[in-house]
Design a protein around this motif. Structure first.
Motif, PDB file in Angstrom:
ATOM      1  N   LYS A 280     -10.116  -1.751  -9.401  1.00  0.00           N
ATOM      2  CA  LYS A 280      -8.995  -1.220  -8.667  1.00  0.00           C
ATOM      3  C   LYS A 280      -8.625  -2.468  -7.498  1.00  0.00           C
ATOM      4  O   LYS A 280      -9.736  -2.666  -6.450  1.00  0.00           O
ATOM      5  N   PRO A 281      -7.512  -3.064  -7.418  1.00  0.00           N
ATOM      6  CA  PRO A 281      -7.413  -4.318  -6.540  1.00  0.00           C
ATOM      7  C   PRO A 281      -6.914  -3.573  -5.275  1.00  0.00           C
ATOM      8  O   PRO A 281      -6.814  -2.297  -5.156  1.00  0.00           O
ATOM      9  N   VAL A 282      -6.668  -4.558  -4.333  1.00  0.00           N
ATOM     10  CA  VAL A 282      -6.038  -3.880  -2.970  1.00  0.00           C
ATOM     11  C   VAL A 282      -4.631  -3.474  -3.216  1.00  0.00           C
ATOM     12  O   VAL A 282      -3.937  -3.784  -4.071  1.00  0.00           O
ATOM     13  N   ARG A 283      -4.403  -2.377  -2.193  1.00  0.00           N
ATOM     14  CA  ARG A 283      -3.027  -1.749  -2.457  1.00  0.00           C
ATOM     15  C   ARG A 283      -1.909  -3.036  -2.184  1.00  0.00           C
ATOM     16  O   ARG A 283      -1.842  -3.839  -1.191  1.00  0.00           O
ATOM     17  N   PRO A 284      -0.937  -3.127  -3.278  1.00  0.00           N
ATOM     18  CA  PRO A 284       0.118  -4.206  -3.119  1.00  0.00           C
ATOM     19  C   PRO A 284       1.148  -3.634  -2.109  1.00  0.00           C
ATOM     20  O   PRO A 284       1.277  -2.148  -1.919  1.00  0.00           O
ATOM     21  N   ASP A 285       2.058  -4.293  -1.403  1.00  0.00           N
ATOM     22  CA  ASP A 285       2.900  -4.006  -0.616  1.00  0.00           C
ATOM     23  C   ASP A 285       4.048  -2.968  -1.064  1.00  0.00           C
ATOM     24  O   ASP A 285       4.360  -2.108  -0.424  1.00  0.00           O
ATOM     25  N   TRP A 286       4.406  -3.258  -2.353  1.00  0.00           N
ATOM     26  CA  TRP A 286       5.507  -2.305  -2.706  1.00  0.00           C
ATOM     27  C   TRP A 286       4.835  -1.020  -3.505  1.00  0.00           C
ATOM     28  O   TRP A 286       5.594   0.125  -3.549  1.00  0.00           O
ATOM     29  N   MET A 287       3.541  -0.644  -3.174  1.00  0.00           N
ATOM     30  CA  MET A 287       3.041   0.781  -3.784  1.00  0.00           C
ATOM     31  C   MET A 287       2.674   1.480  -2.518  1.00  0.00           C
ATOM     32  O   MET A 287       1.908   1.199  -1.553  1.00  0.00           O
ATOM     33  N   ASP A 288       3.252   2.861  -2.595  1.00  0.00           N
ATOM     34  CA  ASP A 288       2.882   3.654  -1.409  1.00  0.00           C
ATOM     35  C   ASP A 288       1.445   4.221  -1.436  1.00  0.00           C
ATOM     36  O   ASP A 288       0.890   4.094  -2.390  1.00  0.00           O
ATOM     37  N   GLU A 289       0.968   4.521  -0.158  1.00  0.00           N
ATOM     38  CA  GLU A 289      -0.614   5.007  -0.234  1.00  0.00           C
ATOM     39  C   GLU A 289      -0.852   6.102  -1.005  1.00  0.00           C
ATOM     40  O   GLU A 289      -1.930   6.167  -1.526  1.00  0.00           O
ATOM     41  N   ALA A 290      -0.034   7.065  -1.195  1.00  0.00           N
ATOM     42  CA  ALA A 290      -0.160   8.403  -2.110  1.00  0.00           C
ATOM     43  C   ALA A 290      -0.345   7.850  -3.506  1.00  0.00           C
ATOM     44  O   ALA A 290      -1.278   8.298  -4.301  1.00  0.00           O
ATOM     45  N   THR A 291       0.482   6.968  -3.950  1.00  0.00           N
ATOM     46  CA  THR A 291       0.400   6.468  -5.395  1.00  0.00           C
ATOM     47  C   THR A 291      -0.971   5.508  -5.457  1.00  0.00           C
ATOM     48  O   THR A 291      -1.781   5.942  -6.735  1.00  0.00           O
ATOM     49  N   TYR A 292      -1.191   4.922  -4.338  1.00  0.00           N
ATOM     50  CA  TYR A 292      -2.339   4.005  -4.408  1.00  0.00           C
ATOM     51  C   TYR A 292      -3.661   4.997  -4.627  1.00  0.00           C
ATOM     52  O   TYR A 292      -4.671   4.659  -5.243  1.00  0.00           O
TER      53      TYR A 292
END
Length: 137
Positions: free
Chosen positions: A52-64
């Motif tokens: 899993k890569p780092v969370r992209p800006d477009w993805m919210d934390e809950a989905t990540y």
């Protein structure tokens, strides 16, 4: 789902897997396949784990947070040979990891069919445009 390289991302594949949708896509140009790693299935055919890569800006934390820490994908080196077309060499990425059920040739033929649909679709759009211009004239 059969798609082009723009859909070859960790998050797209992980989201589709959550919905039990298998994927065959071309490896994105930013990724590199190293066939010396992973579980070898044959020449130019292996199963690897993508982290899993780092969370992209477009993805919210809950989905990540719901994304798995890794996904298992199969990378297959495909050579396309079709009379009248140039030979194309590419790497297809798929969630169809059972090499006995889905052979390397099966994956290659499936991806090649996707490419033909795109070529014929573009040809159809071009022909339809010429026809519509003739009708309007």
């Amino acid at each position: 789902m059969l798609a082009d390289r723009h859909y070859c991302s960790y998050f797209m594949i992980a989201l589709l897997l959550q919905r039990q949708i298998d994927v065959v896509v071309r490896l994105h140009q930013c990724r590199e396949a190293n066939f010396r790693r992973g579980r070898r299935l044959g020449a130019g055919d292996h199963v690897v784990a993508w982290s899993k890569p780092v969370r992209p800006d477009w993805m919210d934390e809950a989905t990540y947070a719901q994304m798995p820490e890794s996904i298992e994908v199969r990378e297959v080196h495909v050579q396309g040979h079709q009379p009248g077309f140039r030979t194309e060499s590419l790497v297809a990425v798929t969630t169809l990891t059972d090499a006995e059920k889905y052979t390397k040739d099966d994956i290659g033929q499936l991806y090649h069919q996707r490419w033909l649909v795109e070529v014929y679709h573009l040809n159809y759009r071009s022909s339809a445009s010429l026809y519509l211009e003739g009708v309007a004239a």
